[in-house]
Design an enzyme around this catalytic site. Structure first.
Site, mmCIF file in Angstrom:
data_model
loop_
_atom_site.group_PDB
_atom_site.id
_atom_site.type_symbol
_atom_site.label_atom_id
_atom_site.label_comp_id
_atom_site.label_asym_id
_atom_site.label_seq_id
_atom_site.Cartn_x
_atom_site.Cartn_y
_atom_site.Cartn_z
ATOM 1 N N GLY A 124 -1.351 -5.341 5.847
ATOM 2 C CA GLY A 124 -0.743 -5.401 4.655
ATOM 3 C C GLY A 124 -0.058 -4.317 4.684
ATOM 4 O O GLY A 124 -0.055 -3.569 5.218
ATOM 5 N N HIS A 125 1.707 -4.836 4.553
ATOM 6 C CA HIS A 125 2.477 -3.151 3.730
ATOM 7 C C HIS A 125 2.153 -2.584 2.985
ATOM 8 O O HIS A 125 0.880 -2.725 1.967
ATOM 9 C CB HIS A 125 3.476 -3.569 3.701
ATOM 10 C CG HIS A 125 3.792 -4.221 1.972
ATOM 11 N ND1 HIS A 125 3.984 -3.436 1.438
ATOM 12 C CD2 HIS A 125 3.779 -5.382 1.449
ATOM 13 C CE1 HIS A 125 4.059 -4.890 -0.047
ATOM 14 N NE2 HIS A 125 3.885 -5.169 0.733
ATOM 15 N N ASN A 126 2.840 -1.137 2.457
ATOM 16 C CA ASN A 126 2.356 -0.075 1.912
ATOM 17 C C ASN A 126 1.630 -0.145 0.720
ATOM 18 O O ASN A 126 2.297 -0.916 0.408
ATOM 19 C CB ASN A 126 2.739 1.383 2.440
ATOM 20 C CG ASN A 126 2.961 1.929 3.502
ATOM 21 O OD1 ASN A 126 2.093 2.108 4.420
ATOM 22 N ND2 ASN A 126 4.191 2.490 3.868
ATOM 23 N N GLY A 127 0.343 0.106 0.469
ATOM 24 C CA GLY A 127 0.430 0.624 -1.345
ATOM 25 C C GLY A 127 -0.091 -1.448 -1.841
ATOM 26 O O GLY A 127 -0.349 -2.183 -2.844
ATOM 27 N N SER A 128 -0.284 -2.291 -0.340
ATOM 28 C CA SER A 128 -0.471 -3.977 -0.442
ATOM 29 C C SER A 128 -2.368 -3.842 -0.767
ATOM 30 O O SER A 128 -2.668 -5.105 -1.025
ATOM 31 C CB SER A 128 -0.759 -4.402 0.180
ATOM 32 O OG SER A 128 -1.531 -3.897 1.639
ATOM 33 N N GLY A 129 -2.478 -3.013 -1.373
ATOM 34 C CA GLY A 129 -4.505 -3.045 -1.955
ATOM 35 C C GLY A 129 -5.032 -3.051 -0.511
ATOM 36 O O GLY A 129 -7.104 -3.214 -1.058
ATOM 37 N N LYS A 130 -5.309 -2.597 0.389
ATOM 38 C CA LYS A 130 -6.358 -2.327 1.743
ATOM 39 C C LYS A 130 -7.319 -1.350 1.286
ATOM 40 O O LYS A 130 -8.419 -1.731 1.306
ATOM 41 C CB LYS A 130 -5.646 -2.426 2.739
ATOM 42 C CG LYS A 130 -4.778 -3.413 3.301
ATOM 43 C CD LYS A 130 -3.717 -3.061 4.760
ATOM 44 C CE LYS A 130 -2.687 -1.649 4.998
ATOM 45 N NZ LYS A 130 -1.877 -1.233 3.722
ATOM 46 N N SER A 131 -7.078 -0.213 0.888
ATOM 47 C CA SER A 131 -7.579 1.120 0.318
ATOM 48 C C SER A 131 -8.218 0.697 -0.841
ATOM 49 O O SER A 131 -9.099 0.986 -0.614
ATOM 50 C CB SER A 131 -7.201 2.222 0.409
ATOM 51 O OG SER A 131 -5.884 2.514 2.084
ATOM 52 N N GLU B 176 -8.084 3.180 8.430
ATOM 53 C CA GLU B 176 -6.670 3.486 9.311
ATOM 54 C C GLU B 176 -7.314 4.731 9.860
ATOM 55 O O GLU B 176 -7.070 5.704 10.687
ATOM 56 C CB GLU B 176 -5.920 4.374 8.098
ATOM 57 C CG GLU B 176 -4.898 3.246 7.971
ATOM 58 C CD GLU B 176 -4.315 2.517 8.201
ATOM 59 O OE1 GLU B 176 -3.369 2.576 9.579
ATOM 60 O OE2 GLU B 176 -3.006 1.047 7.648
#
Ligand SMILES: Nc1ncnc2c1ncn2[C@@H]1O[C@H](COP(=O)(O)OP(=O)(O)OP(=O)(O)O)[C@@H](O)[C@H]1O
Ligand SMILES: [Mg+2]
Length: 279
Positions: free
Chosen positions: A40-47, A166
């Site tokens: 998912g792109h940056n800021g999509s909530g993965k972390s 990451e």
């Protein structure tokens, strides 16, 4: 066999003081022994999702179960025993003054006997090809070396689930390939579940299943073949189509007989090789 080791049930989460939810109504089950890639792109909530799995934050709504344990402030130490996390920035992950101490730290905390500990420290560092750095100070290592040590510290604990956020992004392609191969071996030997958050869609292509996150929501889930059929839609979501998939598509457009979008370079080469030599 198909038991879920992680159950995320309708989870929503907002950071304190923020207007927007970082996660919205996310539901997801992760099977025992599965390799799941989250993209998912940056800021999509993965972390944020990774932090919730480790009990660094708690959902505002919904619930999370790890290995059958409902994750709350009371159970977080039990669930953390089951789940190992490796984050993007290795500098925040060091606790020991030497590489050896650093890997030993978690084992010591878990009451692992000394002889077992010495052996585990050595084998874990060996697995990430860092055994020659045993007595070095972590802050003298390169980014990639630090990341290997961080991975060794986690695998030394033999967690049931490993979350890589990451975690291989600091490594060069060869180093990344090596570490991922090691994790794959560990997964197969110890029946480990892997959750890998990655920007590398070629890595994701090798997962059992892929989750696509978008603006805090679970946008799509499926096996790699299904996800890469999304094609231009992935680009719209800010993701890069892996090179072999792009190449298959281009070849097909040029009239070269390709019967599907190949996910790995090996598969594509194999297909071209066989169709070429049959002429
Ligand atoms: N500590 C924080 N406090 C407030 N907002 C945060 C915090 N951490 C993340 N956010 C916000 O929450 C949302 C999700 O962030 P998150 O870090 O989970 O995304 P991500 O998918 O991991 O992105 P990246 O690919 O850049 O790592 C973003 O809008 C981000 O700005
Ligand atoms: Mg992140």
């Amino acid at each position: 066999m198909e038991t879920s080791v992680v159950k995320i049930d309708n989870v929503s989460f907002k950071y304190e003081g923020q207007e927007e939810y970082a996660l919205r109504n996310v539901s997801l089950q992760i099977k025992d022994g599965e390799w799941l890639a989250i993209v998912g792109h940056n800021g999509s909530g993965k972390s944020t999702l990774a932090k919730l799995l480790n009990g660094l934050q708690y959902p505002n709504e919904g619930r999370i179960e790890i290995g059958g344990i409902y994750l709350t402030e009371e159970t977080v130490w039990d669930t953390r025993r089951l789940i190992g996390m490796v984050f993007q920035n290795p500098d925040n992950q060091f606790v020991g003054t030497t590489v050896k101490d650093d890997v030993a730290f978690g084992l010591e905390n878990n009451g692992v006997p000394r002889e077992v500990m010495v052996e585990r420290v050595r084998t874990s560092l060996q697995k990430v090809k860092m055994e020659q750095f045993l007595d070095q100070e972590p802050h003298h290592l390169s980014g990639g070396q630090k990341q290997r040590v961080a991975i060794a510290s986690v695998i030394a604990l033999r967690p049931k689930i490993i979350v890589l956020d990451e975690a291989t992004s600091m490594l060069d392609p060869r180093g990344r390939e090596e570490v991922l191969r090691t994790i794959r071996e560990l997964k197969d030997d110890n029946d480990m579940t892997v959750i890998s958050i990655t920007h590398d869609l070629e890595e994701a292509a090798k997962a059992d299943r892929i989750i696509v996150m978008n603006r805090g929501e679970l946008y799509r889930e499926g096996v790699p073949e299904e996800i890469f059929q999304m094609d231009e839609e992935l680009v719209k979501l800010g993701l890069d189509i892996p090179f072999p998939v792009k190449m298959s598509k281009m070849l097909k457009e040029k009239g070269i007989p390709i019967n599907k979008h190949y996910l790995t370079e090996e598969e594509l080469v194999e297909q071209l090789w066989t169709s070429h030599s049959s002429k």
